[in-house]
Write a protein that holds these residues in place. Structure first.
Motif, PDB file in Angstrom:
ATOM      1  N   ARG A  25      -2.780  -9.060  13.972  1.00 25.60           N
ATOM      2  CA  ARG A  25      -2.998  -8.495  12.276  1.00 25.60           C
ATOM      3  C   ARG A  25      -2.461  -9.558  11.425  1.00 25.60           C
ATOM      4  O   ARG A  25      -1.990 -10.744  11.041  1.00 25.60           O
ATOM      5  CB  ARG A  25      -1.777  -7.722  12.717  1.00 25.60           C
ATOM      6  N   SER A  26      -4.076  -9.664  10.509  1.00 21.52           N
ATOM      7  CA  SER A  26      -4.359 -10.557   9.265  1.00 21.52           C
ATOM      8  C   SER A  26      -3.226 -10.588   8.039  1.00 21.52           C
ATOM      9  O   SER A  26      -2.275  -9.771   7.744  1.00 21.52           O
ATOM     10  CB  SER A  26      -5.145 -10.111   8.859  1.00 21.52           C
ATOM     11  N   PRO A  27      -2.661 -11.645   8.071  1.00 19.77           N
ATOM     12  CA  PRO A  27      -1.196 -12.152   6.993  1.00 19.77           C
ATOM     13  C   PRO A  27      -2.044 -10.885   5.456  1.00 19.77           C
ATOM     14  O   PRO A  27      -1.116 -11.120   5.126  1.00 19.77           O
ATOM     15  CB  PRO A  27      -1.738 -13.618   6.647  1.00 19.77           C
ATOM     16  N   GLU A  28      -3.009 -10.724   5.824  1.00 22.11           N
ATOM     17  CA  GLU A  28      -3.626 -10.176   3.845  1.00 22.11           C
ATOM     18  C   GLU A  28      -3.419  -8.085   4.050  1.00 22.11           C
ATOM     19  O   GLU A  28      -3.578  -7.880   3.788  1.00 22.11           O
ATOM     20  CB  GLU A  28      -5.612 -10.486   3.646  1.00 22.11           C
ATOM     21  N   THR A  29      -2.821  -8.476   6.073  1.00 26.49           N
ATOM     22  CA  THR A  29      -2.445  -6.996   6.063  1.00 26.49           C
ATOM     23  C   THR A  29      -1.459  -6.265   4.731  1.00 26.49           C
ATOM     24  O   THR A  29      -1.886  -4.636   4.575  1.00 26.49           O
ATOM     25  CB  THR A  29      -2.177  -6.654   7.327  1.00 26.49           C
ATOM     26  N   TYR A  30      -1.066  -6.864   3.910  1.00 23.45           N
ATOM     27  CA  TYR A  30       0.678  -6.072   3.491  1.00 23.45           C
ATOM     28  C   TYR A  30      -0.845  -5.767   2.541  1.00 23.45           C
ATOM     29  O   TYR A  30       0.206  -4.511   1.472  1.00 23.45           O
ATOM     30  CB  TYR A  30       0.971  -7.555   3.292  1.00 23.45           C
ATOM     31  N   LYS A  31      -2.017  -5.750   2.193  1.00 24.82           N
ATOM     32  CA  LYS A  31      -2.506  -5.569   0.692  1.00 24.82           C
ATOM     33  C   LYS A  31      -2.984  -3.506   1.296  1.00 24.82           C
ATOM     34  O   LYS A  31      -2.728  -3.343   0.131  1.00 24.82           O
ATOM     35  CB  LYS A  31      -3.484  -6.500   0.568  1.00 24.82           C
ATOM     36  N   HIS A  32      -2.666  -3.669   2.168  1.00 29.69           N
ATOM     37  CA  HIS A  32      -3.314  -2.431   2.118  1.00 29.69           C
ATOM     38  C   HIS A  32      -1.564  -1.123   2.119  1.00 29.69           C
ATOM     39  O   HIS A  32      -2.057   0.157   2.642  1.00 29.69           O
ATOM     40  CB  HIS A  32      -4.292  -1.751   3.694  1.00 29.69           C
ATOM     41  N   PHE A  33      -0.775  -1.870   2.263  1.00 24.56           N
ATOM     42  CA  PHE A  33       0.188  -1.375   2.115  1.00 24.56           C
ATOM     43  C   PHE A  33       0.858  -1.607   0.725  1.00 24.56           C
ATOM     44  O   PHE A  33       2.169  -1.344   0.527  1.00 24.56           O
ATOM     45  CB  PHE A  33       1.405  -1.216   2.825  1.00 24.56           C
ATOM     46  N   TYR A  34      -0.368  -1.701   0.076  1.00 29.58           N
ATOM     47  CA  TYR A  34       1.274  -2.734  -1.640  1.00 29.58           C
ATOM     48  C   TYR A  34       0.601  -1.359  -2.328  1.00 29.58           C
ATOM     49  O   TYR A  34       1.508  -1.578  -3.067  1.00 29.58           O
ATOM     50  CB  TYR A  34      -0.481  -3.662  -2.073  1.00 29.58           C
ATOM     51  N   SER A  35       0.354   0.485  -2.515  1.00 23.51           N
ATOM     52  CA  SER A  35       0.459   0.932  -2.673  1.00 23.51           C
ATOM     53  C   SER A  35       1.774   1.389  -2.777  1.00 23.51           C
ATOM     54  O   SER A  35       2.361   1.950  -3.901  1.00 23.51           O
ATOM     55  CB  SER A  35      -0.008   1.851  -3.003  1.00 23.51           C
ATOM     56  N   SER A  36       2.390   1.294  -1.617  1.00 25.02           N
ATOM     57  CA  SER A  36       3.830   2.094  -1.553  1.00 25.02           C
ATOM     58  C   SER A  36       4.507   0.485  -2.059  1.00 25.02           C
ATOM     59  O   SER A  36       5.507   0.705  -2.556  1.00 25.02           O
ATOM     60  CB  SER A  36       3.712   1.845   0.263  1.00 25.02           C
ATOM     61  N   LEU A  37       4.578  -0.154  -1.816  1.00 28.48           N
ATOM     62  CA  LEU A  37       5.051  -1.087  -2.205  1.00 28.48           C
ATOM     63  C   LEU A  37       5.290  -1.778  -3.811  1.00 28.48           C
ATOM     64  O   LEU A  37       6.150  -1.101  -4.681  1.00 28.48           O
ATOM     65  CB  LEU A  37       5.015  -2.968  -1.807  1.00 28.48           C
ATOM     66  N   ASP A  38       3.867  -1.571  -4.674  1.00 33.59           N
ATOM     67  CA  ASP A  38       3.709  -0.778  -6.058  1.00 33.59           C
ATOM     68  C   ASP A  38       4.684   0.273  -6.550  1.00 33.59           C
ATOM     69  O   ASP A  38       5.387   0.297  -7.964  1.00 33.59           O
ATOM     70  CB  ASP A  38       2.765  -1.113  -6.409  1.00 33.59           C
ATOM     71  N   MET A  39       4.528   1.094  -5.175  1.00 36.39           N
ATOM     72  CA  MET A  39       5.775   2.508  -5.405  1.00 36.39           C
ATOM     73  C   MET A  39       6.785   2.266  -6.222  1.00 36.39           C
ATOM     74  O   MET A  39       7.432   2.334  -6.693  1.00 36.39           O
ATOM     75  CB  MET A  39       5.156   3.442  -5.185  1.00 36.39           C
ATOM     76  N   LEU A  40       7.161   1.662  -5.123  1.00 41.23           N
ATOM     77  CA  LEU A  40       9.378   1.886  -5.113  1.00 41.23           C
ATOM     78  C   LEU A  40       9.459   0.795  -6.304  1.00 41.23           C
ATOM     79  O   LEU A  40      10.360   0.891  -6.680  1.00 41.23           O
ATOM     80  CB  LEU A  40       8.955   1.098  -3.426  1.00 41.23           C
ATOM     81  N   ALA A  41       8.549  -0.607  -5.876  1.00 40.31           N
ATOM     82  CA  ALA A  41       8.395  -0.953  -7.466  1.00 40.31           C
ATOM     83  C   ALA A  41       9.113  -1.009  -8.704  1.00 40.31           C
ATOM     84  O   ALA A  41       9.809  -0.632  -9.334  1.00 40.31           O
ATOM     85  CB  ALA A  41       8.626  -2.512  -7.442  1.00 40.31           C
ATOM     86  N   LYS A  42       8.371   0.269  -9.017  1.00 43.06           N
ATOM     87  CA  LYS A  42       8.024   0.324 -10.095  1.00 43.06           C
ATOM     88  C   LYS A  42       8.878   1.418 -10.384  1.00 43.06           C
ATOM     89  O   LYS A  42       9.374   1.882 -12.343  1.00 43.06           O
ATOM     90  CB  LYS A  42       6.399   1.257 -10.514  1.00 43.06           C
ATOM     91  N   ALA A  43       8.795   2.802  -9.591  1.00 41.02           N
ATOM     92  CA  ALA A  43      10.393   4.111  -9.556  1.00 41.02           C
ATOM     93  C   ALA A  43      11.946   2.842  -9.582  1.00 41.02           C
ATOM     94  O   ALA A  43      12.463   3.557 -10.378  1.00 41.02           O
ATOM     95  CB  ALA A  43      10.101   4.098  -7.803  1.00 41.02           C
ATOM     96  N   LEU A  44      12.007   1.772  -9.385  1.00 40.88           N
ATOM     97  CA  LEU A  44      13.088   0.851 -10.850  1.00 40.88           C
ATOM     98  C   LEU A  44      12.441   0.193 -11.472  1.00 40.88           C
ATOM     99  O   LEU A  44      13.306  -0.895 -12.045  1.00 40.88           O
ATOM    100  CB  LEU A  44      13.003  -0.350  -8.939  1.00 40.88           C
ATOM    101  N   GLY A  45      11.222   0.594 -11.737  1.00 46.51           N
ATOM    102  CA  GLY A  45      10.993  -0.563 -13.516  1.00 46.51           C
ATOM    103  C   GLY A  45      10.331  -1.903 -13.190  1.00 46.51           C
ATOM    104  O   GLY A  45      11.068  -1.857 -14.484  1.00 46.51           O
ATOM    105  N   LYS A  46      10.068  -2.685 -12.126  1.00 41.89           N
ATOM    106  CA  LYS A  46       9.556  -3.731 -11.509  1.00 41.89           C
ATOM    107  C   LYS A  46       8.176  -3.590 -11.836  1.00 41.89           C
ATOM    108  O   LYS A  46       7.502  -2.913 -11.009  1.00 41.89           O
ATOM    109  CB  LYS A  46      11.230  -4.175 -10.377  1.00 41.89           C
ATOM    110  N   GLU A  47       8.219  -5.132 -12.089  1.00 42.00           N
ATOM    111  CA  GLU A  47       6.524  -5.139 -11.279  1.00 42.00           C
ATOM    112  C   GLU A  47       6.504  -6.605 -10.226  1.00 42.00           C
ATOM    113  O   GLU A  47       7.614  -7.546 -10.586  1.00 42.00           O
ATOM    114  CB  GLU A  47       5.826  -5.875 -12.628  1.00 42.00           C
ATOM    115  N   ILE A  48       5.770  -6.003  -9.282  1.00 39.98           N
ATOM    116  CA  ILE A  48       5.951  -7.772  -7.883  1.00 39.98           C
ATOM    117  C   ILE A  48       5.544  -8.241  -8.234  1.00 39.98           C
ATOM    118  O   ILE A  48       4.173  -8.670  -9.050  1.00 39.98           O
ATOM    119  CB  ILE A  48       5.299  -6.673  -7.097  1.00 39.98           C
TER     120      ILE A  48
END
Length: 353
Positions: A192-215
């Protein structure tokens, strides 16, 4: 009051697609109009026969052109990963069909500009909508923790874990994922490539934005566990001393501190006698831990099975998360629509006495 009906095509009938297909056949507000399959043995079969339900009158086809010209409101797109997937999605969108895709891509996502551009252009051509969804990403790592935020006064960090015993919950790609290899070899070359997190980034970003934060950045960690004995699984056997467990960790940092952590614990067995280290004891689940005031923990797993244990329904949940979003996506504005755009989805047709 009569309920609006939605004409739906099911694309692919593997484990994920079959869960969605069963839902469409049962749901009174869904009118199943087409089924696309790649298995020659399924071609010409009634959709009901494919999932052990009564006949529907809808016959499966492997003719893509037939699907493309079919009149439908939506397509639940659930094939295996394939280089042709994006092209098929764009053709479906351009033909005027809304697409709900557990196969991805998961948008909006800054790491996928080319995919985004092609899908947005196809949506504009067909006046259609696209929604990438699943159980993770698409539910356990975004919708679930976001709904829990209202129970907290302060958030310090959020951890989302996927814990799967691959013996009790077998996967056909166990060996492909690197189980059974030399531990040092897999550490040096993760499947599993170290870059795989990029395909989950929409979820990470959505959760951060729900808290009013930027990754600010995402850091990646990978470790393996060693099998302490020969371990049999549904699709084969791994030998003592080889890889018996894998742990992927992706951490999203905000304002210089870790805010969101995704853990993936894949283990062959659930006992300290099986692998070392055993990171997680207990049954397979999705788990959300929120550290803050007050802290909380939620586990998502199936109800008790006949053997008294809680089953893990990750793949069926992936299909159902998409199937129950069909109505909302069809009624949404054209273009890429995220969970935030759809609001709180209220699927109809689920209560059937």
């Amino acid at each position: 009051m009569s309920e609006k009906k939605y004409r739906v095509i099911q694309w692919a009938t593997g484990t994920v697609g079959s869960a969605a297909l069963k839902h469409f056949i049962h749901n009174p507000v869904i009118d199943l109009v087409g089924v696309y399959v790649t298995n020659p043995e399924k071609v010409g079969k009634d959709a009901g026969d494919i999932v052990d339900l009564p006949k529907t009158g809808v016959l499966a086809t492997d003719d893509i052109e037939k699907i493309m010209v079919m009149e439908a409101d939506a397509v639940l797109f659930a094939p295996f990963q394939n280089p042709d997937n994006l092209g098929h999605i764009c053709r479906l969108l351009a033909s005027g069909k809304n697409v709900i895709s557990p196969a991805g891509p998961f948008l909006p996502n800054k790491w996928l500009p080319d995919e985004t551009k092609r899908i947005e252009e196809a949506c504009a051509e067909g006046n259609s909508s696209f929604h990438g969804c699943g159980v993770h990403p698409g539910y356990s790592g975004d919708i679930l923790p976001i709904t829990l935020l209202r129970l907290c006064d302060r958030i310090d960090s959020i951890e989302v874990s996927e814990v799967i015993d691959k013996v009790r919950n077998p996967m056909i790609y166990t060996e492909m994922a690197g189980f059974g290899l030399d531990p040092e070899a897999l550490l040096a070359n993760p499947r599993r490539s170290p870059e795989t997190y990029k395909h989950f980034y929409s979820s990470l970003d959505m959760l951060a934005k729900a808290l009013g934060k930027e990754i600010e950045e995402v850091t990646v960690k990978f470790e393996v566990a060693t099998a302490l004995k020969d371990i049999k699984h549904l699709f084969g056997e791994i030998k003592k001393g080889t890889v018996g467990g894998q742990h992927y960790e992706w951490t999203a940092w905000c304002e210089g501190a870790p805010l969101i952590v995704y853990h993936f614990y894949w283990q062959l067995g659930d006992s300290a006698e099986d692998i070392d280290p055993l990171w997680e004891e207990g049954e397979s689940c999705y788990r959300v831990r929120i550290k803050g005031d007050p802290g909380l923990e939620v586990r998502l797993m199936g109800d008790k099975a006949e053997d008294g244990r809680n089953p893990f329904h990750g793949l069926p949940w992936t299909g159902l998360a998409g199937a129950t979003a069909v109505q909302a996506v069809c009624d949404a504005k054209p273009g890429v629509v995220s969970h935030i755009d759809l609001g709180l989805i209220q699927p109809k047709g689920l209560v059937r006495r």
